[in-house]
Structure formats: C-alpha cells, structure tokens
Design a protein around this motif. Structure first.
Motif, PDB file in Angstrom:
ATOM      1  N   SER A  28       0.826  -1.217   0.000  1.00  0.00           N
ATOM      2  CA  SER A  28       0.000   0.000   0.000  1.00  0.00           C
ATOM      3  C   SER A  28       0.857   1.264   0.000  1.00  0.00           C
ATOM      4  CB  SER A  28      -0.916   0.018   1.232  1.00  0.00           C
ATOM      5  OG  SER A  28      -0.130   0.191   2.397  1.00  0.00           O
ATOM      6  N   SER A  29       2.157   1.124   0.237  1.00  0.00           N
ATOM      7  CA  SER A  29       3.025   2.316   0.269  1.00  0.00           C
ATOM      8  C   SER A  29       2.991   3.002  -1.105  1.00  0.00           C
ATOM      9  CB  SER A  29       4.455   1.894   0.636  1.00  0.00           C
ATOM     10  OG  SER A  29       5.360   2.195  -0.384  1.00  0.00           O
ATOM     11  N   MET A  31       5.316   4.273  -2.796  1.00  0.00           N
ATOM     12  CA  MET A  31       6.399   3.782  -3.670  1.00  0.00           C
ATOM     13  C   MET A  31       6.027   2.413  -4.237  1.00  0.00           C
ATOM     14  SD  MET A  31       9.879   4.515  -1.566  1.00  0.00           S
ATOM     15  CE  MET A  31       9.766   5.628  -0.189  1.00  0.00           C
ATOM     16  N   LEU A  76      -0.441  -9.874   5.486  1.00  0.00           N
ATOM     17  CA  LEU A  76       0.862 -10.077   6.135  1.00  0.00           C
ATOM     18  C   LEU A  76       1.141  -8.915   7.072  1.00  0.00           C
ATOM     19  CD1 LEU A  76       3.511 -11.903   5.958  1.00  0.00           C
ATOM     20  CD2 LEU A  76       4.409 -10.121   4.467  1.00  0.00           C
ATOM     21  N   ASP A  77       1.325  -9.256   8.350  1.00  0.00           N
ATOM     22  CA  ASP A  77       1.657  -8.228   9.336  1.00  0.00           C
ATOM     23  C   ASP A  77       3.062  -8.519   9.850  1.00  0.00           C
ATOM     24  OD1 ASP A  77       1.981  -6.599  11.534  1.00  0.00           O
ATOM     25  OD2 ASP A  77      -0.080  -6.857  12.247  1.00  0.00           O
ATOM     26  N   PHE A 101       8.802  -2.877   0.687  1.00  0.00           N
ATOM     27  CA  PHE A 101       8.693  -1.441   0.974  1.00  0.00           C
ATOM     28  C   PHE A 101       8.257  -1.190   2.411  1.00  0.00           C
ATOM     29  CE2 PHE A 101       8.124  -1.767  -3.593  1.00  0.00           C
ATOM     30  CZ  PHE A 101       8.840  -0.693  -4.082  1.00  0.00           C
ATOM     31  N   ALA A 102       7.896  -2.239   3.135  1.00  0.00           N
ATOM     32  CA  ALA A 102       7.267  -2.030   4.446  1.00  0.00           C
ATOM     33  C   ALA A 102       8.211  -1.337   5.417  1.00  0.00           C
ATOM     34  CB  ALA A 102       6.831  -3.378   5.010  1.00  0.00           C
ATOM     35  N   ILE A 104       7.982   1.706   9.085  1.00  0.00           N
ATOM     36  CA  ILE A 104       7.245   2.793   9.762  1.00  0.00           C
ATOM     37  C   ILE A 104       8.235   3.764  10.398  1.00  0.00           C
ATOM     38  CG2 ILE A 104       5.024   1.691  10.292  1.00  0.00           C
ATOM     39  CD1 ILE A 104       6.241   1.178  13.145  1.00  0.00           C
ATOM     40  N   ASN A 125      10.533  -2.422  11.166  1.00  0.00           N
ATOM     41  CA  ASN A 125      11.590  -2.069  10.205  1.00  0.00           C
ATOM     42  C   ASN A 125      12.724  -3.091  10.139  1.00  0.00           C
ATOM     43  OD1 ASN A 125      10.670   0.600   9.271  1.00  0.00           O
ATOM     44  ND2 ASN A 125      10.924   1.178  11.415  1.00  0.00           N
ATOM     45  N   SER A 152      15.701   0.064   2.447  1.00  0.00           N
ATOM     46  CA  SER A 152      16.243   0.476   3.749  1.00  0.00           C
ATOM     47  C   SER A 152      16.111   1.998   3.793  1.00  0.00           C
ATOM     48  CB  SER A 152      17.686  -0.007   3.876  1.00  0.00           C
ATOM     49  OG  SER A 152      18.188   0.306   5.141  1.00  0.00           O
ATOM     50  N   TYR A 166      14.406   4.596  14.412  1.00  0.00           N
ATOM     51  CA  TYR A 166      14.157   4.207  13.019  1.00  0.00           C
ATOM     52  C   TYR A 166      15.490   3.964  12.298  1.00  0.00           C
ATOM     53  CZ  TYR A 166      12.796   5.125   8.108  1.00  0.00           C
ATOM     54  OH  TYR A 166      12.610   5.066   6.748  1.00  0.00           O
ATOM     55  N   LYS A 170      17.070   0.559  10.460  1.00  0.00           N
ATOM     56  CA  LYS A 170      17.443   0.538   9.041  1.00  0.00           C
ATOM     57  C   LYS A 170      18.930   0.199   8.878  1.00  0.00           C
ATOM     58  CE  LYS A 170      13.553   1.731   6.878  1.00  0.00           C
ATOM     59  NZ  LYS A 170      12.873   0.814   5.965  1.00  0.00           N
ATOM     60  N   VAL A 199      11.394  11.156   0.229  1.00  0.00           N
ATOM     61  CA  VAL A 199      10.432  10.807  -0.817  1.00  0.00           C
ATOM     62  C   VAL A 199       9.070  11.362  -0.392  1.00  0.00           C
ATOM     63  CG1 VAL A 199       9.497   8.965  -2.257  1.00  0.00           C
ATOM     64  CG2 VAL A 199      11.683   8.614  -1.088  1.00  0.00           C
TER      65      VAL A 199
HETATM   66  N1  LIG Z   1       9.237   8.498   2.541  1.00  0.00           N
HETATM   67  C1  LIG Z   1      10.518   8.669   2.732  1.00  0.00           C
HETATM   68  O1  LIG Z   1      11.031   9.810   2.697  1.00  0.00           O
HETATM   69  C2  LIG Z   1      11.411   7.492   2.961  1.00  0.00           C
HETATM   70  C3  LIG Z   1      12.789   7.704   2.991  1.00  0.00           C
HETATM   71  C4  LIG Z   1      13.637   6.632   3.172  1.00  0.00           C
HETATM   72  C5  LIG Z   1      13.112   5.366   3.313  1.00  0.00           C
HETATM   73  N2  LIG Z   1      11.765   5.186   3.296  1.00  0.00           N
HETATM   74  C6  LIG Z   1      11.274   3.816   3.421  1.00  0.00           C
HETATM   75  O2  LIG Z   1      10.501   3.515   2.291  1.00  0.00           O
HETATM   76  C7  LIG Z   1       9.549   2.497   2.601  1.00  0.00           C
HETATM   77  C8  LIG Z   1       8.184   2.907   2.104  1.00  0.00           C
HETATM   78  O3  LIG Z   1       7.781   4.044   2.853  1.00  0.00           O
HETATM   79  P1  LIG Z   1       6.743   5.131   2.387  1.00  0.00           P
HETATM   80  O4  LIG Z   1       7.388   6.435   2.500  1.00  0.00           O
HETATM   81  O5  LIG Z   1       6.139   4.733   1.087  1.00  0.00           O
HETATM   82  O6  LIG Z   1       5.699   5.043   3.571  1.00  0.00           O
HETATM   83  P2  LIG Z   1       4.220   4.515   3.681  1.00  0.00           P
HETATM   84  O7  LIG Z   1       3.417   5.032   2.551  1.00  0.00           O
HETATM   85  O8  LIG Z   1       3.818   4.835   5.079  1.00  0.00           O
HETATM   86  O9  LIG Z   1       4.363   2.942   3.495  1.00  0.00           O
HETATM   87  C9  LIG Z   1       4.761   2.092   4.516  1.00  0.00           C
HETATM   88  C10 LIG Z   1       4.314   0.689   4.184  1.00  0.00           C
HETATM   89  O10 LIG Z   1       4.689  -0.185   5.241  1.00  0.00           O
HETATM   90  C11 LIG Z   1       3.576  -1.001   5.570  1.00  0.00           C
HETATM   91  N3  LIG Z   1       3.608  -1.456   6.948  1.00  0.00           N
HETATM   92  C12 LIG Z   1       3.722  -0.722   8.071  1.00  0.00           C
HETATM   93  N4  LIG Z   1       3.674  -1.505   9.140  1.00  0.00           N
HETATM   94  C13 LIG Z   1       3.508  -2.784   8.689  1.00  0.00           C
HETATM   95  C14 LIG Z   1       3.365  -4.056   9.302  1.00  0.00           C
HETATM   96  N5  LIG Z   1       3.364  -4.202  10.650  1.00  0.00           N
HETATM   97  N6  LIG Z   1       3.221  -5.141   8.523  1.00  0.00           N
HETATM   98  C15 LIG Z   1       3.196  -5.036   7.183  1.00  0.00           C
HETATM   99  N7  LIG Z   1       3.329  -3.861   6.530  1.00  0.00           N
HETATM  100  C16 LIG Z   1       3.467  -2.758   7.288  1.00  0.00           C
HETATM  101  C17 LIG Z   1       2.370  -0.092   5.336  1.00  0.00           C
HETATM  102  O11 LIG Z   1       1.216  -0.887   5.212  1.00  0.00           O
HETATM  103  P3  LIG Z   1      -0.185  -0.536   5.888  1.00  0.00           P
HETATM  104  O12 LIG Z   1      -1.052  -0.150   4.747  1.00  0.00           O
HETATM  105  O13 LIG Z   1      -0.607  -1.809   6.504  1.00  0.00           O
HETATM  106  O14 LIG Z   1       0.045   0.574   6.886  1.00  0.00           O
HETATM  107  C18 LIG Z   1       2.782   0.569   4.038  1.00  0.00           C
HETATM  108  O15 LIG Z   1       2.499  -0.263   2.949  1.00  0.00           O
HETATM  109  C19 LIG Z   1       9.637   2.296   4.120  1.00  0.00           C
HETATM  110  O16 LIG Z   1      10.432   1.174   4.386  1.00  0.00           O
HETATM  111  C20 LIG Z   1      10.339   3.547   4.595  1.00  0.00           C
HETATM  112  O17 LIG Z   1      11.042   3.324   5.795  1.00  0.00           O
HETATM  113  C21 LIG Z   1      10.902   6.208   3.118  1.00  0.00           C
END
Ligand SMILES: NC(=O)c1ccc[n+]([C@@H]2O[C@H](COP(=O)([O-])OP(=O)(O)OC[C@H]3O[C@@H](n4cnc5c(N)ncnc54)[C@H](OP(=O)(O)O)[C@@H]3O)[C@@H](O)[C@H]2O)c1
Length: 261
Positions: A28-29, A31, A76-77, A101-102, A104, A125, A152, A166, A170, A199
């Motif tokens: 659902s993220s 990305m 999947l949790d 991509f998962a 938080i 994470n 990561s 966090y 990572k 992002v």
């Molecule tokens: N955005 C940024 O600036 C950035 C920068 C560097 C790295 N990242 C990394 O990029 C990845 C994607 O992040 P995003 O920015 O796209 O954030 P996001 O939209 O909040 O996506 C996070 C994803 O993780 C899933 N998730 C959270 N807890 C979970 C659990 N217990 N079990 C299974 N899935 C779970 C969420 O699913 P639900 O729908 O179930 O909540 C969602 O699909 C993450 O790993 C994040 O750390 C992001």
C-alpha cells in the motif's frame, strides 16, 4: 544444500525471471503502488502483501483489470513473529522477484519513552522484514535464481538525534542485506539494497521537504527497476544522496555530536 562449484554459478539476470511473478511487501506504500504499476505494465503478475487485506484486494483488482495481469492480495503483518514465515511459505510457487517497501517512522520522543512505540519501530523495520525475507531467500536458493530488493534508508547510514530508533533499525537491515547478498551470491540470487533519501509519500506528509533532493514515488520505482536490471548492489535514490551521506558519515564524531540533526 551443498555450495555450487564456481562453474555452476548462475548469474542473476532479469532474463532468467521467466515466470514474472513478483511479491510486493508493504504494497500500500506510495512507492510500492508506483512499483506495482511499473511491473504490471511489463506483464508481471503480482502478490500484494500488507496489513489491510480489503484495500489490497481492491488494489489487486484494479491492477489486474488495468494491465491484464494476475494480481492477488496476501494478508501479512510484520509484527506477527513466527506467523510471518508461515504466510510466506504458504505461497503457491516461488516469486522470483520480491520488493519490500514495508516500514514505519514514528515520533522519536515517544520512541525514547514509550516501550510499545520503540518496539513497533524496531519490529516492523528490522525483525519483521528479516522474518519475511529469510524464507524467500531459502526458496530462491533452491531455485538458483531470483532477486530480493529491500527498501532500507539513508537514515541507517548514521544515527541522528531526530530519528535514531528508526535509523538504527534501518542500519541493522542494511547490514543484514549485505550479509544476505554475500550468502546468496554463489547460488545465483541477487540482493539489492535501496536507500531512499526524502520521498514524497504518506510517511513524510506534512514534513517540509527540500524540493531538489526529494523524489517522487514514481521516480524511486523507476530507479529500483533500473537497479534490478543492472544488478546493482546498493542504490541511493535520488542519486545525490550517496554524496550527501558520504559527507555526513565523514563528519568527525566530536563535531557530529554537537550538531542538531
Ligand atoms: N518516505 C521517505 O522519505 C522514505 C525515505 C527513506 C526510506 N523510506 C522507506 O521507504 C519504505 C516505504 O515508505 P513510504 O514512505 O512509502 O511510507 P508509507 O506510505 O507509510 O508505506 C509504509 C508501508 O509499510 C507497511 N507497513 C507498516 N507496518 C507494517 C506491518 N506491521 N506489517 C506489514 N506492513 C506494514 C504499510 O502498510 P499498511 O497499509 O498496513 O500501513 C505501508 O504499505 C519504508 O520502508 C520507509 O522506511 C521512506
């Protein structure tokens, strides 16, 4: 399984990914949504894994209709401990490409003082991702080919006061992926570590993001796909984060500890 002799090594390459079935964890993220469309456009069938099965069902159906592929949801949790591996092992067949991509990010002050918050950050994470990737790695090892790509973060390159719970999870994930890549290399399975900087996603909503060094989910997805095809080991996306983090990593600790980062 006995290690392959050097002449038996299978070099991972996307041309070997014949069945074109990909598992997207954290589907659902923003990305992941961009990545799913990119893969589906090229005829990949998808398994969309995550917590919200109702939304994933809708997402799967939309992708299936739009791109004429088979897309299915998987509940999947990543906080589910031993249940995670069981879910992965229950898959029908082995997806030759996994992109995870998962993750938080939560309030750092709360993480400092609240057990549940700290535990959730570390479990989701780090532990959770590892428990999902381990069974996939074993399945691909037997197949002798495949790709595991995991998101990561640059936050793992050096701990900063603003998000070191966090960031440390990572950092651990990055080290795990390095070891896994080393382990799977001789079996022909490729491991890609993805380190995004900023992002524009729901995770960073409301945060003041500096435009020139902030990527869109679509750009990150394109960079990931390019890196998979080119068999890259570690990528920074956007690319300039490699140099930003090089500078940050090289600041002497006696200076770094005085900075408000
Ligand atoms: N955005 C940024 O600036 C950035 C920068 C560097 C790295 N990242 C990394 O990029 C990845 C994607 O992040 P995003 O920015 O796209 O954030 P996001 O939209 O909040 O996506 C996070 C994803 O993780 C899933 N998730 C959270 N807890 C979970 C659990 N217990 N079990 C299974 N899935 C779970 C969420 O699913 P639900 O729908 O179930 O909540 C969602 O699909 C993450 O790993 C994040 O750390 C992001």
């Amino acid at each position: 399984m006995a290690k392959r002799k050097p002449e038996e090594k299978i070099q991972p390459h996307t041309s070997q990914l014949k069945k074109k079935q990909a598992l997207i964890i954290g589907a659902s993220s923003d990305m992941a949504v961009a990545m799913s469309h990119l893969l589906a456009e090229q005829g990949w069938n998808l398994i969309l894994a995550g917590r919200n099965i109702k939304d994933l069902r809708e997402q799967s159906s939309d992708l299936g209709i739009r791109h004429k592929i088979i897309a299915e949801p998987l509940a999947l949790d990543l906080t589910d401990g031993k249940g995670i591996a069981k879910k992965i092992q229950s898959l029908d067949g082995v997806p030759e490409l996994t992109v995870c991509f998962a993750g938080i990010m939560q309030d750092e002050d709360q993480a400092r003082t609240n057990y549940e918050t700290a535990e959730r950050i570390l479990t989701t994470n780090y532990n959770g991702v590892i428990h999902a990737v381990n069974p996939i790695a074993e399945m691909l090892k037997k197949e002798g080919y495949g790709v595991i790509a995991v998101v990561s973060s640059v936050a793992g390159d050096r701990g900063r006061q603003s998000n070191y719970h966090y960031g440390s999870a990572k950092a651990g994930l990055t080290a795990y992926l390095s070891g896994l890549r080393n382990y799977l290399y001789s079996y022909g399975v490729h491991v890609l570590t993805i380190k995004p900087g900023f992002v524009r996603t729901s995770m960073t909503e409301g945060m003041p993001l500096p435009g020139p060094i902030t990527g869109s989910p679509e750009k990150i997805a394109r960079d990931i796909w390019k890196a998979i095809r080119k068999k890259k080991n570690v990528i920074y996306t956007l690319w300039m984060w490699r140099y930003i983090m090089m500078i940050i990593r090289n600041i002497p600790e006696f200076v770094f500890k005085r900075l408000k980062l």
